[in-house]
Design a protein around this motif. Structure first.
Motif, short mmCIF file in Angstrom:
data_model
loop_
_atom_site.label_atom_id
_atom_site.label_comp_id
_atom_site.label_asym_id
_atom_site.label_seq_id
_atom_site.Cartn_x
_atom_site.Cartn_y
_atom_site.Cartn_z
N LEU A 50 -14.55 27.03 -10.03
CA LEU A 50 -14.97 27.29 -8.45
C LEU A 50 -14.63 25.97 -7.72
O LEU A 50 -15.20 26.55 -6.57
N MET A 51 -15.11 25.20 -7.86
CA MET A 51 -15.71 24.04 -7.19
C MET A 51 -13.93 23.89 -6.66
O MET A 51 -14.17 23.86 -5.22
N VAL A 52 -13.31 23.72 -7.10
CA VAL A 52 -11.60 22.83 -6.67
C VAL A 52 -11.17 24.56 -6.03
O VAL A 52 -10.55 24.11 -4.87
N ILE A 53 -11.98 25.90 -5.73
CA ILE A 53 -10.85 26.88 -5.02
C ILE A 53 -11.94 26.82 -4.14
O ILE A 53 -11.16 27.36 -2.50
N ILE A 54 -12.99 26.20 -3.82
CA ILE A 54 -13.60 26.67 -3.28
C ILE A 54 -13.38 25.64 -1.99
O ILE A 54 -13.04 25.49 -0.78
N ARG A 55 -13.36 24.25 -2.60
CA ARG A 55 -12.58 22.87 -1.69
C ARG A 55 -11.86 23.05 -1.07
O ARG A 55 -11.07 23.09 0.36
N SER A 56 -10.44 24.11 -1.99
CA SER A 56 -9.50 24.09 -1.13
C SER A 56 -9.07 25.27 -0.12
O SER A 56 -8.76 25.06 0.90
N PHE A 57 -9.90 26.72 0.03
CA PHE A 57 -10.15 27.39 1.22
C PHE A 57 -10.82 26.58 2.21
O PHE A 57 -10.32 26.87 3.42
N ARG A 58 -12.12 26.17 1.77
CA ARG A 58 -12.40 25.83 3.13
C ARG A 58 -12.00 24.01 3.48
O ARG A 58 -11.78 24.29 4.97
N LEU A 59 -11.08 23.79 3.15
CA LEU A 59 -9.91 22.61 3.41
C LEU A 59 -9.22 23.57 4.56
O LEU A 59 -8.14 22.67 5.37
N SER A 60 -8.24 24.37 3.34
CA SER A 60 -7.36 25.48 4.70
C SER A 60 -7.65 26.00 6.22
O SER A 60 -7.49 26.53 7.12
#
Length: 71
Positions: free
Chosen positions: A55-65
């Motif tokens: 979940l942390m990886v998904i949230i981080r990738s979403f924020r970076l995009s």
């Protein structure tokens, strides 16, 4: 050299104490409620950790995009 000697003696004292205490210990009471609760938490803990990390990886990738914007 003196520090090494004192640490070595402390380690040997610790090993001596634990080897004497282990044969005198009793078995684990697996019928207690504390043991059962700990067993349940321990059985679910790896899955909870993996889910949280994913979940942390998904949230981080979403924020970076969102910061980069469309390309």
């Amino acid at each position: 050299m003196r520090v090494f000697l004192s640490r070595a003696l402390l380690f040997l004292a610790f090993i001596g104490t634990t080897t004497q205490a282990l044969p005198q210990s009793e078995g684990v009471d697996t019928t207690s409620s504390d043991y059962q609760i700990g067993y349940e938490i321990g059985s679910w803990l790896p899955f909870i950790i993996l889910f949280t990390l994913a979940l942390m990886v998904i949230i981080r990738s979403f924020r970076l995009s969102q910061k980069k914007g469309p390309q």
